[in-house]
Design an enzyme around this catalytic site. Structure first.
Site, PDB file in Angstrom:
ATOM      1  N   LYS A 187       0.831  -1.204   0.000  1.00  0.00           N
ATOM      2  CA  LYS A 187       0.000   0.000   0.000  1.00  0.00           C
ATOM      3  C   LYS A 187       0.869   1.258   0.000  1.00  0.00           C
ATOM      4  O   LYS A 187       1.903   1.310   0.658  1.00  0.00           O
ATOM      5  CB  LYS A 187      -0.890   0.043   1.250  1.00  0.00           C
ATOM      6  CG  LYS A 187      -1.978  -0.988   1.271  1.00  0.00           C
ATOM      7  CD  LYS A 187      -2.854  -0.782   2.497  1.00  0.00           C
ATOM      8  CE  LYS A 187      -3.974  -1.794   2.578  1.00  0.00           C
ATOM      9  NZ  LYS A 187      -4.791  -1.611   3.783  1.00  0.00           N
ATOM     10  N   ARG A 193     -15.851  -6.299   9.194  1.00  0.00           N
ATOM     11  CA  ARG A 193     -16.963  -5.511   8.645  1.00  0.00           C
ATOM     12  C   ARG A 193     -17.852  -6.343   7.736  1.00  0.00           C
ATOM     13  O   ARG A 193     -19.058  -6.217   7.746  1.00  0.00           O
ATOM     14  CB  ARG A 193     -16.444  -4.320   7.823  1.00  0.00           C
ATOM     15  CG  ARG A 193     -15.760  -3.258   8.625  1.00  0.00           C
ATOM     16  CD  ARG A 193     -15.335  -2.061   7.774  1.00  0.00           C
ATOM     17  NE  ARG A 193     -14.539  -2.471   6.627  1.00  0.00           N
ATOM     18  CZ  ARG A 193     -14.821  -2.151   5.354  1.00  0.00           C
ATOM     19  NH1 ARG A 193     -15.851  -1.427   5.052  1.00  0.00           N
ATOM     20  NH2 ARG A 193     -14.043  -2.576   4.383  1.00  0.00           N
ATOM     21  N   SER A 200     -10.879   2.896   5.757  1.00  0.00           N
ATOM     22  CA  SER A 200      -9.816   3.881   5.528  1.00  0.00           C
ATOM     23  C   SER A 200      -9.719   4.237   4.053  1.00  0.00           C
ATOM     24  O   SER A 200      -9.471   5.396   3.702  1.00  0.00           O
ATOM     25  CB  SER A 200      -8.478   3.339   6.033  1.00  0.00           C
ATOM     26  OG  SER A 200      -8.506   3.173   7.432  1.00  0.00           O
TER      27      SER A 200
END
Length: 167
Positions: A52, A101, A138
Site C-alpha cells: 500500500k 466488517r 480507511s
C-alpha cells in the site's frame, strides 16, 4: 528473536490490535473501545504494508491515534514492520484483536488467525463492526479526502484534521 519487553506479562491480559490505520476511523475506535474491558493492556500496532502507498506518514498516524486515546493509560500505540505474530510475541500479547466488517473480512481473518495460532499459539479475537460503522473504511476516507469531501462523520470525534493530507 527478541525476548518479550513486557514486565509481568504472564499475569496481564495483553492484546495487540494491528492494522495500517491509514487513517484511523470511527470503526477502528469502536473496536478498541469495545475491546478495552476484556484486557489489562491494549496495544494498537501500526504496521507497514509494503503493498500500500501510505496516505499519512507513520508518525502522523501514531500521533493521531495517541491523541484519541491520550486519557486512557491502558492503551499503547506502537509502529512495527514484519509479521504481526512476531511483534505480538515481542510485546507479550496473548491475543490479537481484529475487526470484521464484511463476510469477506471474516474469511480472510479466519485464515490468518489459524496460521498465527499454528505459529505461536496466540489466539485471535474477532469483533464485528457495529452496523453504523460497517460502511466506513480507511480506503473510502482517503478517496473522500482526495476529492475534497467532508470526512468528519467517519473519523473519531476530536480528531486533528490538520494531520490529513490535502486538508
Amino acid at each position: 528473536m527478541k525476548t518479550s519487553q513486557c514486565i509481568d506479562c504472564k499475569s496481564k491480559r495483553i492484546a495487540l490490535f494491528p492494522g495500517s490505520f491509514d487513517p484511523f476511523t470511527r470503526g477502528h475506535e469502536s473496536i478498541v473501545r469495545r475491546a478495552l474491558p476484556l484486557f489489562d493492556k491494549f496495544i494498537i500496532a501500526i504496521g507497514v504494508n509494503a503493498d500500500k502507498r501510505s496516505f499519512m506518514t507513520m508518525e502522523q498516524r501514531k500521533a493521531w491515534i495517541e491523541s484519541i486515546f491520550k486519557n486512557d493509560e491502558q492503551v499503547q500505540v506502537i509502529a512495527y514492520t514484519g509479521l504481526t505474530v512476531d511483534i505480538a510475541r515481542e510485546v507479550g500479547a496473548q491475543f490479537i484483536v481484529r475487526g470484521v466488517r464484511l463476510i469477506q473480512d471474516f474469511e480472510n481473518e479466519k485464515h490468518l488467525a489459524e496460521v498465527n495460532r499454528d505459529l505461536t499459539g496466540i489466539e485471535t479475537i474477532l469483533l464485528y463492526t457495529l452496523p453504523e460503522y460497517s460502511h466506513i473504511s480507511s480506503s473510502i476516507v482517503r478517496e473522500l479526502v482526495h476529492y475534497g469531501q467532508d470526512v468528519a462523520p467517519y473519523l473519531p470525534e476530536g480528531a486533528d484534521f490538520s494531520q490529513l493530507p490535502n486538508k
